[in-house]
Design a protein around this motif. Sequence first.
Motif, PDB file in Angstrom:
ATOM      1  N   MET A   1       0.837  -1.181   0.000  1.00  0.00           N
ATOM      2  CA  MET A   1       0.000   0.000   0.000  1.00  0.00           C
ATOM      3  C   MET A   1       0.883   1.246   0.000  1.00  0.00           C
ATOM      4  SD  MET A   1      -3.181   0.888   2.517  1.00  0.00           S
ATOM      5  CE  MET A   1      -3.954  -0.637   1.992  1.00  0.00           C
ATOM      6  N   ILE A   2       0.561   2.205  -0.849  1.00  0.00           N
ATOM      7  CA  ILE A   2       1.357   3.418  -0.978  1.00  0.00           C
ATOM      8  C   ILE A   2       0.682   4.557  -0.243  1.00  0.00           C
ATOM      9  CG2 ILE A   2       2.164   5.172  -2.598  1.00  0.00           C
ATOM     10  CD1 ILE A   2       2.736   3.048  -4.585  1.00  0.00           C
ATOM     11  N   ALA A   3       1.482   5.306   0.526  1.00  0.00           N
ATOM     12  CA  ALA A   3       0.975   6.507   1.180  1.00  0.00           C
ATOM     13  C   ALA A   3       1.369   7.705   0.334  1.00  0.00           C
ATOM     14  CB  ALA A   3       1.545   6.625   2.589  1.00  0.00           C
ATOM     15  N   PHE A   4       0.398   8.375  -0.264  1.00  0.00           N
ATOM     16  CA  PHE A   4       0.679   9.573  -1.040  1.00  0.00           C
ATOM     17  C   PHE A   4       0.977  10.713  -0.080  1.00  0.00           C
ATOM     18  CE2 PHE A   4      -2.694   7.352  -3.604  1.00  0.00           C
ATOM     19  CZ  PHE A   4      -1.823   6.811  -4.518  1.00  0.00           C
ATOM     20  N   ALA A   5       1.887  11.580  -0.456  1.00  0.00           N
ATOM     21  CA  ALA A   5       2.275  12.693   0.408  1.00  0.00           C
ATOM     22  C   ALA A   5       2.069  14.015  -0.310  1.00  0.00           C
ATOM     23  CB  ALA A   5       3.739  12.546   0.835  1.00  0.00           C
ATOM     24  N   ALA A   6       2.051  15.092   0.478  1.00  0.00           N
ATOM     25  CA  ALA A   6       1.937  16.429  -0.100  1.00  0.00           C
ATOM     26  C   ALA A   6       3.169  16.710  -0.947  1.00  0.00           C
ATOM     27  CB  ALA A   6       1.812  17.463   1.015  1.00  0.00           C
ATOM     28  N   LEU A   7       2.955  17.238  -2.147  1.00  0.00           N
ATOM     29  CA  LEU A   7       4.072  17.493  -3.059  1.00  0.00           C
ATOM     30  C   LEU A   7       4.618  18.906  -2.936  1.00  0.00           C
ATOM     31  CD1 LEU A   7       2.741  15.688  -6.258  1.00  0.00           C
ATOM     32  CD2 LEU A   7       4.238  14.819  -4.459  1.00  0.00           C
ATOM     33  N   GLY A   8       3.992  19.696  -2.094  1.00  0.00           N
ATOM     34  CA  GLY A   8       4.464  21.070  -1.923  1.00  0.00           C
ATOM     35  C   GLY A   8       3.687  21.744  -0.822  1.00  0.00           C
ATOM     36  N   SER A   9       4.008  22.995  -0.525  1.00  0.00           N
ATOM     37  CA  SER A   9       3.311  23.716   0.527  1.00  0.00           C
ATOM     38  C   SER A   9       2.501  24.845  -0.078  1.00  0.00           C
ATOM     39  CB  SER A   9       4.312  24.277   1.538  1.00  0.00           C
ATOM     40  OG  SER A   9       5.215  25.155   0.895  1.00  0.00           O
ATOM     41  N   VAL A  10       1.405  25.178   0.582  1.00  0.00           N
ATOM     42  CA  VAL A  10       0.536  26.253   0.133  1.00  0.00           C
ATOM     43  C   VAL A  10       0.700  27.434   1.079  1.00  0.00           C
ATOM     44  CG1 VAL A  10      -1.854  26.918  -0.328  1.00  0.00           C
ATOM     45  CG2 VAL A  10      -1.080  24.594  -0.825  1.00  0.00           C
ATOM     46  N   ALA A  11       0.997  28.594   0.523  1.00  0.00           N
ATOM     47  CA  ALA A  11       1.256  29.768   1.358  1.00  0.00           C
ATOM     48  C   ALA A  11       0.009  30.233   2.076  1.00  0.00           C
ATOM     49  CB  ALA A  11       1.833  30.894   0.499  1.00  0.00           C
ATOM     50  N   ALA A  12      -1.132  30.179   1.417  1.00  0.00           N
ATOM     51  CA  ALA A  12      -2.380  30.637   2.014  1.00  0.00           C
ATOM     52  C   ALA A  12      -3.501  29.706   1.591  1.00  0.00           C
ATOM     53  CB  ALA A  12      -2.677  32.072   1.583  1.00  0.00           C
ATOM     54  N   CYS A  13      -4.546  29.667   2.412  1.00  0.00           N
ATOM     55  CA  CYS A  13      -5.679  28.801   2.088  1.00  0.00           C
ATOM     56  C   CYS A  13      -6.456  29.376   0.910  1.00  0.00           C
ATOM     57  CB  CYS A  13      -6.593  28.664   3.299  1.00  0.00           C
ATOM     58  SG  CYS A  13      -5.876  27.692   4.647  1.00  0.00           S
ATOM     59  N   PRO A  14      -6.865  28.527  -0.045  1.00  0.00           N
ATOM     60  CA  PRO A  14      -7.667  29.011  -1.171  1.00  0.00           C
ATOM     61  C   PRO A  14      -9.029  29.521  -0.694  1.00  0.00           C
ATOM     62  CG  PRO A  14      -6.766  26.813  -1.604  1.00  0.00           C
ATOM     63  CD  PRO A  14      -6.534  27.101  -0.165  1.00  0.00           C
ATOM     64  N   ASN A  15      -9.585  30.439  -1.467  1.00  0.00           N
ATOM     65  CA  ASN A  15     -10.891  31.004  -1.153  1.00  0.00           C
ATOM     66  C   ASN A  15     -11.975  29.997  -1.530  1.00  0.00           C
ATOM     67  OD1 ASN A  15     -13.322  32.454  -1.142  1.00  0.00           O
ATOM     68  ND2 ASN A  15     -12.269  34.387  -1.572  1.00  0.00           N
ATOM     69  N   ALA A  16     -12.695  29.492  -0.525  1.00  0.00           N
ATOM     70  CA  ALA A  16     -13.721  28.487  -0.768  1.00  0.00           C
ATOM     71  C   ALA A  16     -15.015  29.085  -1.282  1.00  0.00           C
ATOM     72  CB  ALA A  16     -13.979  27.692   0.510  1.00  0.00           C
ATOM     73  N   ASP A  17     -15.115  30.420  -1.308  1.00  0.00           N
ATOM     74  CA  ASP A  17     -16.352  31.059  -1.754  1.00  0.00           C
ATOM     75  C   ASP A  17     -16.407  31.224  -3.269  1.00  0.00           C
ATOM     76  OD1 ASP A  17     -17.424  31.307   0.825  1.00  0.00           O
ATOM     77  OD2 ASP A  17     -16.266  33.138   1.188  1.00  0.00           O
ATOM     78  N   ASP A  18     -15.348  31.778  -3.857  1.00  0.00           N
ATOM     79  CA  ASP A  18     -15.378  31.999  -5.305  1.00  0.00           C
ATOM     80  C   ASP A  18     -14.369  31.138  -6.077  1.00  0.00           C
ATOM     81  OD1 ASP A  18     -12.926  33.166  -4.801  1.00  0.00           O
ATOM     82  OD2 ASP A  18     -13.600  35.217  -5.178  1.00  0.00           O
ATOM     83  N   PRO A 108      -2.720  -0.168  -4.018  1.00  0.00           N
ATOM     84  CA  PRO A 108      -3.708   0.587  -3.247  1.00  0.00           C
ATOM     85  C   PRO A 108      -3.034   1.822  -2.645  1.00  0.00           C
ATOM     86  CG  PRO A 108      -3.718  -1.748  -2.656  1.00  0.00           C
ATOM     87  CD  PRO A 108      -2.498  -1.517  -3.488  1.00  0.00           C
ATOM     88  N   GLY A 109      -3.691   2.955  -2.753  1.00  0.00           N
ATOM     89  CA  GLY A 109      -3.088   4.211  -2.295  1.00  0.00           C
ATOM     90  C   GLY A 109      -3.874   4.877  -1.192  1.00  0.00           C
ATOM     91  N   GLU A 110      -3.152   5.526  -0.285  1.00  0.00           N
ATOM     92  CA  GLU A 110      -3.756   6.289   0.804  1.00  0.00           C
ATOM     93  C   GLU A 110      -3.171   7.698   0.783  1.00  0.00           C
ATOM     94  OE1 GLU A 110      -6.107   4.969   2.578  1.00  0.00           O
ATOM     95  OE2 GLU A 110      -5.860   2.881   1.940  1.00  0.00           O
ATOM     96  N   LEU A 111      -4.032   8.685   0.573  1.00  0.00           N
ATOM     97  CA  LEU A 111      -3.604  10.081   0.553  1.00  0.00           C
ATOM     98  C   LEU A 111      -3.662  10.636   1.963  1.00  0.00           C
ATOM     99  CD1 LEU A 111      -2.841  12.727  -0.900  1.00  0.00           C
ATOM    100  CD2 LEU A 111      -5.295  13.117  -1.265  1.00  0.00           C
ATOM    101  N   ALA A 112      -2.498  10.917   2.542  1.00  0.00           N
ATOM    102  CA  ALA A 112      -2.427  11.481   3.890  1.00  0.00           C
ATOM    103  C   ALA A 112      -2.723  12.981   3.826  1.00  0.00           C
ATOM    104  CB  ALA A 112      -1.048  11.229   4.489  1.00  0.00           C
ATOM    105  N   LEU A 113      -3.680  13.435   4.607  1.00  0.00           N
ATOM    106  CA  LEU A 113      -4.090  14.841   4.572  1.00  0.00           C
ATOM    107  C   LEU A 113      -3.428  15.688   5.651  1.00  0.00           C
ATOM    108  CD1 LEU A 113      -7.936  14.396   3.951  1.00  0.00           C
ATOM    109  CD2 LEU A 113      -6.121  14.775   2.264  1.00  0.00           C
ATOM    110  N   ASP A 114      -2.837  15.055   6.667  1.00  0.00           N
ATOM    111  CA  ASP A 114      -2.296  15.830   7.783  1.00  0.00           C
ATOM    112  C   ASP A 114      -1.045  16.620   7.406  1.00  0.00           C
ATOM    113  OD1 ASP A 114      -0.670  13.645   7.484  1.00  0.00           O
ATOM    114  OD2 ASP A 114      -0.827  12.946   9.559  1.00  0.00           O
ATOM    115  N   ALA A 115      -0.461  16.307   6.220  1.00  0.00           N
ATOM    116  CA  ALA A 115       0.710  17.066   5.775  1.00  0.00           C
ATOM    117  C   ALA A 115       0.320  18.366   5.085  1.00  0.00           C
ATOM    118  CB  ALA A 115       1.553  16.213   4.830  1.00  0.00           C
ATOM    119  N   PHE A 116      -0.972  18.535   4.783  1.00  0.00           N
ATOM    120  CA  PHE A 116      -1.448  19.749   4.122  1.00  0.00           C
ATOM    121  C   PHE A 116      -1.888  20.777   5.160  1.00  0.00           C
ATOM    122  CE2 PHE A 116      -2.069  16.387   0.993  1.00  0.00           C
ATOM    123  CZ  PHE A 116      -1.569  16.962  -0.161  1.00  0.00           C
ATOM    124  N   PRO A 117      -1.900  22.071   4.786  1.00  0.00           N
ATOM    125  CA  PRO A 117      -2.377  23.101   5.706  1.00  0.00           C
ATOM    126  C   PRO A 117      -3.835  22.858   6.104  1.00  0.00           C
ATOM    127  CG  PRO A 117      -1.206  24.096   3.860  1.00  0.00           C
ATOM    128  CD  PRO A 117      -1.378  22.639   3.529  1.00  0.00           C
TER     129      PRO A 117
END
Length: 286
Positions: A1-18, A108-117
């Motif tokens: 089983m492969i654990a997918f990891a974050a490929l980079g960092s995001v400086a700011a959270c995207p705008n979920a409204d628009d 089978p892949g598992e995308l780990a979300l805790d590495a993302f902002p």
Amino acid sequence: MIAFAALGSVAACPNADDLSDLPLLEKLRASGQYFVVKRLEPEIRYALQDADAYRAPHVVVGRVVLEDGRGKPEHVLAQMPVLPGGYFAGAVESRQKPVSFRLAGYEPGELALDAFPDCRLIDAGDVVMKPLSPADVAGVRGAVQLADHADPASARVELSIEIDGEGNHPSHGIAARAYWPDPVIAPVSAGGQFTETGLSPTYYRIRITAEGYVEHHQGVTLQRGQQLDVGTITLPRPAIVQFTTVLSPDGYFEKPSHLDWLMGNRPIVDTIAVVTTANPSIDTWW
């Protein structure tokens, strides 16, 4: 089983409204893929509404990529629909739980979300699924037998890859989708034997059917390099239950005898008498 990891960092959270600064959509617009944007953006907005309905804190977006370029990414099974081109958007319950991706013949892949902002919208980028090595491919074998010794070659054996466990959708299930990956069909020989290889080491649902017989369902977890033998499975003929309706002039039960019947104090036979009025209603049962 492969654990997918974050490929980079995001400086700011995207705008979920628009969605104006969501990196995935920005990349698609910059490359002129407006048709994909037109199809993906409503999926993201639906996922946000889905998250609101369940009071879920996050929505993950990204793209599934098959490393060898074979197959179709939309055939990948995940807790959210995967669109043509591999794009996806779905509500998630927690950043502490992964998002699973499954496709027969791939790791089978598992995308780990805790590495993302900790953002309302999590842009996961590309999720790359790797093909299995020959040594890691799994398989299933067994035999089908029909109860009255009819020709077992008429049976159909389906193997559907599934996500084991409760997943990371806030419903603890899988979001509604218009398309489900087709099952793998294992050919059945004249003697009733079936063998299927090329499967992934993960959870599968086996469904065996034959016209005029009761279906068989079975869940199995395959291991790397394993050829699992499920033995001989017999499909019985369906039982016949006769329901007899007895009309009552007043439409009421004698409650003690009816409750006794419900509690099992009377033997249950294959003919069940249900007392109804001329206009049947279960309201009179209680």
